[in-house]
Design a protein around this motif. Structure first.
Motif, short mmCIF file in Angstrom:
data_model
loop_
_atom_site.label_atom_id
_atom_site.label_comp_id
_atom_site.label_asym_id
_atom_site.label_seq_id
_atom_site.Cartn_x
_atom_site.Cartn_y
_atom_site.Cartn_z
N SER A 160 -27.45 4.58 0.36
CA SER A 160 -27.03 3.46 0.94
C SER A 160 -25.74 3.83 1.70
CB SER A 160 -26.65 2.39 -0.66
OG SER A 160 -25.91 2.72 -0.87
N GLU A 161 -26.25 2.22 2.24
CA GLU A 161 -24.73 2.46 3.14
C GLU A 161 -23.50 2.10 2.55
OE1 GLU A 161 -24.53 2.92 6.79
OE2 GLU A 161 -26.15 4.32 6.28
N PRO A 162 -21.97 1.85 3.31
CA PRO A 162 -20.77 1.38 2.37
C PRO A 162 -21.23 -0.21 2.20
CG PRO A 162 -20.41 2.84 3.47
CD PRO A 162 -21.81 2.91 4.44
N ALA A 163 -20.21 -0.62 1.50
CA ALA A 163 -20.46 -2.25 1.73
C ALA A 163 -19.50 -2.53 3.04
CB ALA A 163 -19.71 -3.34 0.95
N PRO A 164 -19.67 -3.65 4.13
CA PRO A 164 -18.63 -3.97 4.96
C PRO A 164 -17.61 -4.05 4.74
CG PRO A 164 -20.62 -4.80 5.34
CD PRO A 164 -21.32 -4.65 4.07
N LEU B 9 -15.68 -6.13 0.69
CA LEU B 9 -15.46 -5.40 -1.09
C LEU B 9 -14.39 -6.82 -1.06
CD1 LEU B 9 -14.68 -2.13 0.76
CD2 LEU B 9 -16.28 -2.79 -0.52
N PRO B 10 -14.01 -6.99 -2.46
CA PRO B 10 -13.62 -7.60 -3.19
C PRO B 10 -11.61 -6.42 -2.77
CG PRO B 10 -13.88 -5.98 -4.86
CD PRO B 10 -15.00 -5.22 -3.24
N ILE B 11 -10.32 -7.50 -3.09
CA ILE B 11 -9.28 -7.34 -3.01
C ILE B 11 -8.64 -7.07 -4.25
CG2 ILE B 11 -7.50 -8.40 -1.61
CD1 ILE B 11 -10.09 -10.29 -0.40
N ILE B 12 -7.31 -6.28 -4.15
CA ILE B 12 -6.87 -5.85 -4.62
C ILE B 12 -5.64 -6.05 -3.50
CG2 ILE B 12 -5.14 -4.70 -5.54
CD1 ILE B 12 -6.87 -3.00 -6.23
N LEU B 13 -4.47 -7.64 -4.27
CA LEU B 13 -3.81 -7.98 -3.31
C LEU B 13 -2.06 -8.19 -3.91
CD1 LEU B 13 -2.25 -9.73 -1.08
CD2 LEU B 13 -2.84 -12.02 -2.72
N THR B 14 -1.40 -6.91 -3.14
CA THR B 14 0.15 -6.79 -3.64
C THR B 14 1.20 -7.41 -3.02
OG1 THR B 14 1.10 -5.15 -2.12
CG2 THR B 14 -0.39 -4.72 -4.00
N VAL B 15 1.82 -8.64 -4.10
CA VAL B 15 3.60 -9.01 -3.19
C VAL B 15 4.94 -8.61 -3.58
CG1 VAL B 15 3.82 -11.67 -2.79
CG2 VAL B 15 1.24 -10.85 -3.35
N ASP B 16 5.00 -7.83 -2.63
CA ASP B 16 6.84 -7.43 -3.30
C ASP B 16 7.89 -7.58 -2.09
OD1 ASP B 16 9.33 -5.84 -3.94
OD2 ASP B 16 7.57 -4.64 -5.29
N ASP B 17 9.32 -8.81 -2.14
CA ASP B 17 9.83 -8.86 -1.19
C ASP B 17 10.50 -7.31 -0.29
OD1 ASP B 17 11.22 -9.23 -3.47
OD2 ASP B 17 13.02 -9.11 -2.02
N ASP B 18 10.57 -6.12 -0.77
CA ASP B 18 10.91 -4.86 -0.74
C ASP B 18 9.89 -4.25 0.08
OD1 ASP B 18 12.28 -1.82 -0.42
OD2 ASP B 18 12.63 -2.48 -2.54
N ALA C 219 1.31 -0.54 -1.24
CA ALA C 219 -0.36 -0.75 -0.85
C ALA C 219 -0.61 1.27 -1.11
CB ALA C 219 -0.18 -1.32 0.39
N ARG C 220 -0.14 1.61 -0.53
CA ARG C 220 -0.88 3.37 0.12
C ARG C 220 -1.26 3.98 -1.11
NH1 ARG C 220 4.29 6.15 0.19
NH2 ARG C 220 3.61 6.12 -2.34
N ASP C 221 -0.75 3.78 -2.32
CA ASP C 221 -0.95 4.79 -3.85
C ASP C 221 -1.95 3.91 -4.03
OD1 ASP C 221 1.33 6.42 -3.58
OD2 ASP C 221 2.47 5.82 -5.88
N LEU C 222 -2.29 2.55 -3.49
CA LEU C 222 -3.38 1.59 -4.26
C LEU C 222 -4.74 2.18 -3.12
CD1 LEU C 222 -1.75 -1.28 -5.39
CD2 LEU C 222 -3.13 0.26 -7.15
N ASP D 202 -12.05 2.97 -1.39
CA ASP D 202 -13.64 3.44 -0.63
C ASP D 202 -13.76 1.64 -1.52
OD1 ASP D 202 -12.51 4.28 -3.66
OD2 ASP D 202 -14.79 5.11 -3.21
N ARG D 203 -13.33 1.21 -2.92
CA ARG D 203 -13.86 0.31 -3.29
C ARG D 203 -13.19 -1.15 -3.37
NH1 ARG D 203 -13.35 2.34 -8.40
NH2 ARG D 203 -11.55 3.60 -7.50
#
Length: 139
Positions: free
Chosen positions: A2-6, A10-19, A27-30, A36-37
Motif C-alpha cells: 500500500s501507498e503511504p497516506a498523504p 496523517l494525525p498531528i502531534i503539536l508541540t508548544v514551547d517558547d524556548d 520536534a526533531r526527536d518526535l 512516518d505516522r
C-alpha cells in the motif's frame, strides 16, 4: 504494497514551547521516531498554537497529541490546554516543565485532564520521552 497516506491525512502531534532551541529539539526527536505516522508541528507560543489548531479544525485534521511547556509568557500551558481541548477534546495531553512542582502537576491534571507530566530535559528520548508518547499514542 500500500501507498503511504498523504501527509495532510496523517494525525498531528503539536508541540508548544517558547524556548526555540527546546522547541526545535523536541520536534526533531518526535519526527525521528513518529514522522512516518504523524505530522509533527510546533509553535512557540500558546497564541500561535491556538491559531494553528483553529486552522487544523477547519481543515478537518486530527490532532492526536499536544505536548506543551508549562511556563510560557502571556499564556501558560494549562491556559493553552483549556482552549485546545475545546477544539480537539480527544487529543492526548503532556505538560513539559523544567521544574518539579507537584502542585502545578496536580492542578493541571484536574483542570485539563492531563495525561502525563514530563520533566525537562527528556534526554535521552529513548528513555525520557518515547515510552510516554508510545503509551499515549497507543491508548
Amino acid at each position: 504494497m500500500s501507498e503511504p497516506a498523504p501527509e495532510r491525512l496523517l494525525p498531528i502531534i503539536l508541540t508548544v514551547d517558547d524556548d526555540s532551541p527546546v522547541s526545535m529539539a523536541l520536534a526533531r526527536d518526535l519526527r525521528r521516531r513518529y514522522g512516518d505516522r504523524f505530522r509533527v508541528l510546533r509553535a512557540e507560543s500558546g497564541h500561535d498554537a491556538i491559531k494553528a489548531l483553529r486552522e487544523l479544525e477547519l481543515r478537518g485534521d486530527t490532532v492526536a497529541l499536544l505536548i506543551v511547556d508549562y511556563r510560557m509568557p502571556h499564556m501558560d500551558g494549562v491556559e493553552f490546554l483549556e482552549q485546545a481541548i475545546e477544539l480537539f477534546p480527544a487529543a492526548r495531553r503532556i505538560m513539559l516543565t523544567a521544574y518539579a512542582d507537584e502542585q502545578i502537576a496536580a492542578d493541571a491534571i484536574k483542570r485539563v485532564k492531563l495525561d502525563h507530566y514530563l520533566l525537562k530535559p527528556w534526554n535521552p528520548p529513548e528513555t525520557g520521552l518515547y515510552p510516554v508518547v508510545d503509551t499515549l499514542l497507543r491508548g
